[in-house]
Design a protein around this motif. Structure first.
Motif, PDB file in Angstrom:
ATOM      1  N   THR A 118       0.896  -1.229   0.408  1.00 37.56           N
ATOM      2  CA  THR A 118       0.021  -0.035  -0.062  1.00 37.56           C
ATOM      3  C   THR A 118       0.487   1.182  -0.051  1.00 37.56           C
ATOM      4  O   THR A 118       1.690   1.256   0.752  1.00 37.56           O
ATOM      5  N   THR A 119       0.105   2.749  -0.639  1.00 37.21           N
ATOM      6  CA  THR A 119       0.818   3.277  -0.509  1.00 37.21           C
ATOM      7  C   THR A 119       0.858   4.054   0.599  1.00 37.21           C
ATOM      8  O   THR A 119       1.267   5.268   0.607  1.00 37.21           O
ATOM      9  N   ILE A 120      -0.196   3.904   1.139  1.00 42.92           N
ATOM     10  CA  ILE A 120      -0.350   4.868   2.688  1.00 42.92           C
ATOM     11  C   ILE A 120       0.605   4.203   4.181  1.00 42.92           C
ATOM     12  O   ILE A 120       0.815   3.475   3.959  1.00 42.92           O
ATOM     13  N   LYS A 121       0.981   5.722   3.894  1.00 45.30           N
ATOM     14  CA  LYS A 121       2.107   5.836   4.776  1.00 45.30           C
ATOM     15  C   LYS A 121       2.301   6.241   6.339  1.00 45.30           C
ATOM     16  O   LYS A 121       3.175   6.045   6.948  1.00 45.30           O
ATOM     17  N   LYS A 122       1.387   7.358   6.386  1.00 49.23           N
ATOM     18  CA  LYS A 122       1.341   7.468   7.856  1.00 49.23           C
ATOM     19  C   LYS A 122      -0.312   8.307   8.454  1.00 49.23           C
ATOM     20  O   LYS A 122      -1.039   8.214   7.185  1.00 49.23           O
ATOM     21  N   CYS A 123      -0.223   8.234   9.149  1.00 54.33           N
ATOM     22  CA  CYS A 123      -2.036   8.729   9.283  1.00 54.33           C
ATOM     23  C   CYS A 123      -1.721   9.201  11.077  1.00 54.33           C
ATOM     24  O   CYS A 123      -0.924   9.475  11.394  1.00 54.33           O
ATOM     25  N   MET A 124      -2.701  10.249  11.523  1.00 52.84           N
ATOM     26  CA  MET A 124      -2.915  11.051  12.520  1.00 52.84           C
ATOM     27  C   MET A 124      -3.917  10.810  13.076  1.00 52.84           C
ATOM     28  O   MET A 124      -5.276  10.841  11.990  1.00 52.84           O
ATOM     29  N   LEU A 125      -3.880  10.645  14.389  1.00 50.11           N
ATOM     30  CA  LEU A 125      -5.333   9.902  14.957  1.00 50.11           C
ATOM     31  C   LEU A 125      -5.284  11.294  15.787  1.00 50.11           C
ATOM     32  O   LEU A 125      -4.207  12.190  16.616  1.00 50.11           O
ATOM     33  N   LEU A 126      -6.198  11.868  15.559  1.00 42.69           N
ATOM     34  CA  LEU A 126      -6.748  13.649  16.595  1.00 42.69           C
ATOM     35  C   LEU A 126      -8.019  13.165  16.999  1.00 42.69           C
ATOM     36  O   LEU A 126      -9.005  13.068  16.667  1.00 42.69           O
ATOM     37  N   THR A 127      -7.715  13.658  18.431  1.00 44.50           N
ATOM     38  CA  THR A 127      -8.640  13.586  19.821  1.00 44.50           C
ATOM     39  C   THR A 127      -9.411  15.033  19.559  1.00 44.50           C
ATOM     40  O   THR A 127      -8.287  15.780  19.974  1.00 44.50           O
ATOM     41  N   VAL A 128     -10.143  16.188  19.307  1.00 44.41           N
ATOM     42  CA  VAL A 128     -11.112  16.818  20.126  1.00 44.41           C
ATOM     43  C   VAL A 128     -11.691  16.608  20.681  1.00 44.41           C
ATOM     44  O   VAL A 128     -12.607  16.213  21.644  1.00 44.41           O
ATOM     45  N   VAL A 129     -11.810  17.408  22.236  1.00 49.66           N
ATOM     46  CA  VAL A 129     -12.133  17.741  23.660  1.00 49.66           C
ATOM     47  C   VAL A 129     -12.236  18.851  23.610  1.00 49.66           C
ATOM     48  O   VAL A 129     -12.324  19.924  23.685  1.00 49.66           O
ATOM     49  N   GLU A 130     -14.303  18.729  23.705  1.00 51.75           N
ATOM     50  CA  GLU A 130     -14.745  20.196  23.269  1.00 51.75           C
ATOM     51  C   GLU A 130     -15.263  20.946  25.121  1.00 51.75           C
ATOM     52  O   GLU A 130     -15.129  19.553  26.089  1.00 51.75           O
ATOM     53  N   GLU A 131     -14.591  22.541  25.605  1.00 50.94           N
ATOM     54  CA  GLU A 131     -14.603  22.459  27.035  1.00 50.94           C
ATOM     55  C   GLU A 131     -15.978  22.368  27.220  1.00 50.94           C
ATOM     56  O   GLU A 131     -16.791  22.598  27.464  1.00 50.94           O
ATOM     57  N   VAL A 132     -15.145  21.723  28.741  1.00 45.94           N
ATOM     58  CA  VAL A 132     -16.302  21.845  29.102  1.00 45.94           C
ATOM     59  C   VAL A 132     -16.486  23.399  30.640  1.00 45.94           C
ATOM     60  O   VAL A 132     -15.033  23.326  31.627  1.00 45.94           O
ATOM     61  N   ARG A 133     -17.487  23.563  30.055  1.00 44.20           N
ATOM     62  CA  ARG A 133     -17.488  25.250  30.725  1.00 44.20           C
ATOM     63  C   ARG A 133     -17.153  25.107  32.982  1.00 44.20           C
ATOM     64  O   ARG A 133     -17.513  24.812  33.527  1.00 44.20           O
ATOM     65  N   ARG A 134     -16.194  25.723  33.033  1.00 41.14           N
ATOM     66  CA  ARG A 134     -17.005  26.306  34.474  1.00 41.14           C
ATOM     67  C   ARG A 134     -15.530  25.153  35.105  1.00 41.14           C
ATOM     68  O   ARG A 134     -15.946  25.055  36.167  1.00 41.14           O
ATOM     69  N   SER A 135     -15.379  24.495  34.197  1.00 42.55           N
ATOM     70  CA  SER A 135     -14.644  23.561  35.133  1.00 42.55           C
ATOM     71  C   SER A 135     -12.959  23.063  34.073  1.00 42.55           C
ATOM     72  O   SER A 135     -12.742  22.080  33.155  1.00 42.55           O
ATOM     73  N   LYS A 136     -12.528  23.672  34.168  1.00 46.44           N
ATOM     74  CA  LYS A 136     -11.110  23.218  33.777  1.00 46.44           C
ATOM     75  C   LYS A 136     -10.334  22.306  34.064  1.00 46.44           C
ATOM     76  O   LYS A 136      -9.482  21.420  32.906  1.00 46.44           O
ATOM     77  N   GLU A 137     -10.038  21.730  35.304  1.00 48.41           N
ATOM     78  CA  GLU A 137     -10.143  20.087  35.849  1.00 48.41           C
ATOM     79  C   GLU A 137     -10.269  19.165  35.052  1.00 48.41           C
ATOM     80  O   GLU A 137      -9.663  18.532  34.775  1.00 48.41           O
ATOM     81  N   LEU A 138     -12.480  19.271  34.962  1.00 46.81           N
ATOM     82  CA  LEU A 138     -12.081  18.382  33.992  1.00 46.81           C
ATOM     83  C   LEU A 138     -11.944  18.309  32.197  1.00 46.81           C
ATOM     84  O   LEU A 138     -11.859  17.291  32.089  1.00 46.81           O
ATOM     85  N   THR A 139     -12.312  19.391  31.978  1.00 51.85           N
ATOM     86  CA  THR A 139     -11.455  19.206  30.499  1.00 51.85           C
ATOM     87  C   THR A 139     -10.347  18.362  30.641  1.00 51.85           C
ATOM     88  O   THR A 139      -9.820  18.297  29.601  1.00 51.85           O
ATOM     89  N   GLU A 140      -8.903  19.320  31.884  1.00 51.04           N
ATOM     90  CA  GLU A 140      -7.465  18.666  31.386  1.00 51.04           C
ATOM     91  C   GLU A 140      -7.530  16.856  31.996  1.00 51.04           C
ATOM     92  O   GLU A 140      -7.013  16.540  30.978  1.00 51.04           O
ATOM     93  N   SER A 141      -8.805  16.290  32.711  1.00 56.35           N
ATOM     94  CA  SER A 141      -8.934  15.232  33.091  1.00 56.35           C
ATOM     95  C   SER A 141      -9.077  14.626  31.702  1.00 56.35           C
ATOM     96  O   SER A 141      -8.946  13.824  30.992  1.00 56.35           O
ATOM     97  N   LYS A 142     -10.692  14.847  31.158  1.00 54.81           N
ATOM     98  CA  LYS A 142     -10.803  14.318  29.571  1.00 54.81           C
ATOM     99  C   LYS A 142      -9.764  15.132  28.474  1.00 54.81           C
ATOM    100  O   LYS A 142      -9.402  13.236  27.959  1.00 54.81           O
ATOM    101  N   MET A 143      -8.591  15.484  28.300  1.00 56.14           N
ATOM    102  CA  MET A 143      -7.250  15.241  27.385  1.00 56.14           C
ATOM    103  C   MET A 143      -7.084  14.685  27.941  1.00 56.14           C
ATOM    104  O   MET A 143      -6.511  13.912  26.467  1.00 56.14           O
ATOM    105  N   SER A 144      -6.551  13.838  28.711  1.00 58.52           N
ATOM    106  CA  SER A 144      -5.683  12.886  29.888  1.00 58.52           C
ATOM    107  C   SER A 144      -6.115  11.752  28.684  1.00 58.52           C
ATOM    108  O   SER A 144      -4.692  10.886  28.638  1.00 58.52           O
ATOM    109  N   GLN A 145      -7.090  11.163  29.399  1.00 63.33           N
ATOM    110  CA  GLN A 145      -8.038  10.220  29.164  1.00 63.33           C
ATOM    111  C   GLN A 145      -7.980  10.664  27.338  1.00 63.33           C
ATOM    112  O   GLN A 145      -7.314   9.080  26.868  1.00 63.33           O
ATOM    113  N   ALA A 146      -8.292  11.240  26.091  1.00 58.23           N
ATOM    114  CA  ALA A 146      -7.924  10.546  25.061  1.00 58.23           C
ATOM    115  C   ALA A 146      -6.388  10.693  24.590  1.00 58.23           C
ATOM    116  O   ALA A 146      -6.644   9.914  23.379  1.00 58.23           O
TER     117      ALA A 146
END
Length: 293
Positions: A185-213
């Protein structure tokens, strides 16, 4: 992506230009390229009839690819049918084993269709083979030199938006199956991307979700590296559609990979979803997997 490619063109989407670049497509691991065009039925009185003149003109236009000096082992077929284009594609899929379908978005109705055109939606219901959707506004801007390079590296670097849902799992599964089935195959590379939507008024929860992702992406990265792909991962915060398109812009990707089920409910494709929004808003080629149920 693999051996046999069906290119469907209505002569307004720019895909007929690919008849001049079959040797370049061959460098993307294609050994059989099928060009398809559908001609409208001619109405004479109450009886629709085939427009033999239009059929011959289309065959001549697409047949120029056969006259080129093709690499050894590479074949070109031209299929022109009269009538409904989806029915014509079904006949081709019954006749050939097709590994990749390339379609455009029609200029005449591109912004009126909810997603990427009724014909393309109909094709997605017919096959599990991946469908590469290319906007005519993109392909029409390429110079011959640029289009030659684009065809040589059709799917070299893929962007996979990953949310750990069913569609994401299916994308990864199909990509692994392809690489395992086609080691060249000529497919050589791929990028896996997760986008975490911001949790308003809870920076800690957002950071936790990003770590889990990031942890989840690391697991998927190992799976894809196990089939000899180069994989990089990224977790972003913000709007999933906007951040996905930004990632494509800055990462030199060949196509965005998505999966969505257009097989079961004919109205599903009118419902807003991540896949539909990417199809509607992305100027990048989109590689669509539509699983059968």
């Amino acid at each position: 992506m693999s051996k046999t490619c069906l290119i469907c063109t209505d002569f307004t989407d720019g895909l007929e230009r690919l008849t001049e670049f079959v040797p370049d497509l061959a460098q993307s691991n294609l050994t059989h390229v099928i060009f398809f065009h559908s001609v409208s039925l001619e109405k004479q009185g109450q009886v629709p009839r085939e427009d033999s003149r239009a059929i011959k003109e289309a065959e001549a236009k697409l047949g120029s690819a056969i006259l080129l000096g093709l690499p050894e082992g590479v074949k070109v077929s031209v299929e022109v049918y009269a009538g409904n284009p989806v029915e014509g594609v079904k006949r081709i899929l019954d006749k050939y084993h097709v590994d990749l379908v390339i379609v455009g978005t029609p200029i005449r109705s591109g912004w009126k269709e909810t997603i990427f055109g009724s014909t393309s939606t109909g094709i997605a219901k017919l096959t599990e083979s991946p469908i590469l959707i290319i906007r005519p506004q993109l392909i029409s801007t390429y110079t011959r030199e640029e289009l030659s390079l684009r065809c040589q590296h059709l799917l070299r670097y893929l962007l996979i938006p990953y949310d750990d849902g069913e569609n994401s799992h299916y994308c990864v599964k199909r990509l692994k199956e392809h690489v395992e089935g086609f080691p060249e195959t000529t497919i050589k590379k791929c990028m896996l991307l997760t986008v975490v939507e911001e949790v308003r008024r809870s920076k800690e929860l957002t950071e936790s979700k990003m770590s889990q992702a990031q942890a989840k992406l690391a697991e998927v990265q190992k799976q894809l590296e196990g089939v000899a792909l180069e994989v990089n991962t990224e977790v972003r915060e913000g709007d999933p559609i906007a951040e996905t398109l930004k990632a494509a812009l800055h990462s030199d990707i060949s196509a965005i990979v998505i999966a969505s089920d257009y097989q079961t409910n004919p109205l599903d494709w009118t419902v807003s979803s991540f896949a539909n929004d990417i199809l509607h808003r992305s100027w990048y080629p989109v590689l669509l997997f539509s699983p059968k149920r």
